[in-house]
Design an enzyme around this catalytic site. Structure first.
Site, PDB file in Angstrom:
ATOM      1  CG  ASP A  46      -2.156   0.718   1.148  1.00  0.00           C
ATOM      2  OD1 ASP A  46      -2.389   1.340   0.104  1.00  0.00           O
ATOM      3  OD2 ASP A  46      -2.934   0.729   2.136  1.00  0.00           O
ATOM      4  CG  HIS A  47      -1.116   5.059   0.655  1.00  0.00           C
ATOM      5  ND1 HIS A  47      -1.398   6.151  -0.117  1.00  0.00           N
ATOM      6  CD2 HIS A  47      -2.297   4.449   0.908  1.00  0.00           C
ATOM      7  CE1 HIS A  47      -2.699   6.216  -0.318  1.00  0.00           C
ATOM      8  NE2 HIS A  47      -3.278   5.197   0.287  1.00  0.00           N
ATOM      9  CG  HIS A  81      -6.426   4.473  -2.305  1.00  0.00           C
ATOM     10  ND1 HIS A  81      -5.386   4.130  -1.485  1.00  0.00           N
ATOM     11  CD2 HIS A  81      -6.074   4.097  -3.552  1.00  0.00           C
ATOM     12  CE1 HIS A  81      -4.432   3.569  -2.211  1.00  0.00           C
ATOM     13  NE2 HIS A  81      -4.819   3.543  -3.468  1.00  0.00           N
ATOM     14  CG  ASN A 124      -6.693   0.124  -1.497  1.00  0.00           C
ATOM     15  OD1 ASN A 124      -6.729  -0.755  -2.346  1.00  0.00           O
ATOM     16  ND2 ASN A 124      -5.723   1.011  -1.417  1.00  0.00           N
TER      17      ASN A 124
HETATM   18 ZN    ZN Z   1      -5.132   4.563   0.396  1.00  0.00          ZN
END
Ligand code: ZN
Length: 356
Positions: free
Chosen positions: A95-96, A248, A270
């Protein structure tokens, strides 16, 4: 099944875009939460994505070590082994990762995949997100282009973000002034810079989404923004250039907003906050109901069965698996697995199993 390989993962994403469903990408931080996702996907007969954040990786490596790459590798190695027991395809994603964390998170993971491939082993992760949304778009895409060149060599898929997801995740808080809506011009620029490279990428375009869960009414989602971006790209580069979009901050969204986003090409949503809550809810219940068992009150000895972490973590795993199933259903994914295999039965007798 073993973890999806590159071809399978690409096919998963293409099928989702064509058939207007999406894969839940669930954040995990431990063996138990990873197992919950595998169980939820298998019981839904849906493929899906397990993802690890920088903070999740640091946590999984242990509170004394706090090495985000190490923890991510540990979780991925577990999922590689455990997923082989489930009749669905799972992809592993990170993720990020902001620019300043690439060196300590994504790049060591890419190096690990390159090392494995050199020995004839499968990739460790299938895809990694680079989050350059805090940078000017040009700088964001300069880094993304460099990464995509490298990812392409190892059949890794890149996820990038244009626009900023609001709210807070992993202690990173978006500025109130941040650009919460991606524009068609931004996404045309993404395509112009990245499509010629030849690698595969996913685009997190923002349409008012926020991380975390907010009370109804405080979030103004505008999924039509995604349509505007896709229309612009199809006009300029043709339908084959339509984006594979990522949603997201999916937790707490209204079903009709989710479904509208799927219609515009979201293939990955997500989910973290809602599955975190689903995991913790039965633990809270257990502690409150068995207060005198989990504590040694008034010099009593408590109840070993009640405070054995397996007791409440099993409840948590089961509840989180149920929440994953709900996510799959909301994303129109139930029964969509590409896996065609023999019958599979859950160990717990009498439960629904999947058949070919
Ligand atoms: Zn995110």
């Amino acid at each position: 099944m073993p973890i999806a390989d590159f071809r399978t993962y690409c096919e998963m994403l293409d099928r989702a875009r064509t058939n207007r469903f999406a894969y839940p990408a669930i954040n995990v931080t431990s063996l138990t939460t990873a197992n919950a996702v595998l169980r939820g996907l298998a019981e839904s007969r849906s493929d899906g994505i397990i993802q690890v954040s920088t903070g999740g990786g640091a946590f999984a490596s242990g509170t004394a070590v706090k090495d985000m790459a190490l923890g991510a590798i540990s979780i991925a190695e577990h999922v590689h082994r455990a997923a082989a027991r489930y009749p669905v395809y799972v992809a592993l994603h990170t993720d990020h990762c902001q620019a300043d964390k690439l060196k300590s998170f994504v790049l060591p993971l890419v190096a690990e995949t390159e090392r494995r491939r050199a020995c004839g082993l499968p990739n460790l992760f299938n895809s990694h997100m680079f989050d350059g949304s805090a940078l000017p778009l040009k700088d964001n895409l300069d880094i993304a282009a460099t990464l995509l060149e490298r990812f392409k060599q190892s059949e890794l898929i890149l996820e990038i973000e244009a626009g900023v997801v609001g709210g807070e995740e992993d202690g990173m808080r978006a500025e109130a002034s941040a650009k919460l809506y991606t524009t068609p011009e931004d996404t045309l620029e993404v395509a112009r810079r990245l499509n010629g490279i030849g690698g595969r990428y996913l685009l997190a375009a923002t349409f008012g989404n926020v991380h975390g869960v907010y009370k109804p009414g405080s979030v103004k989602l505008k999924p039509a923004i995604l349509k505007d971006c896709q229309d612009a790209i199809a006009r300029k580069y043709g339908k084959s250039a339509l984006f594979h979009l990522v949603f997201h901050g999916g937790s707490g969204s209204e079903l009709h907003e989710i479904r509208e986003a799927l219609d515009y090409g979201v293939v990955k949503m997500n989910i973290d906050t809602d599955t975190q809550y689903a995991f913790t809810r039965p633990i809270a219940d257990h502690m409150l109901k068995h207060y005198d068992g989990v504590l040694r009150v008034d010099s009593e000895m408590g109840d070993k069965k009640a405070y054995d972490p397996r007791t409440y973590l099993a409840l948590a795993e089961t509840a989180m698996a149920e929440r994953v199933k709900r996510a799959v259903s909301e994303l129109r994914g139930t029964g969509t697995t590409m896996f065609k295999g023999q019958e599979w039965h859950l160990s717990s007798a009498g439960q629904e199993a999947c058949h070919e």
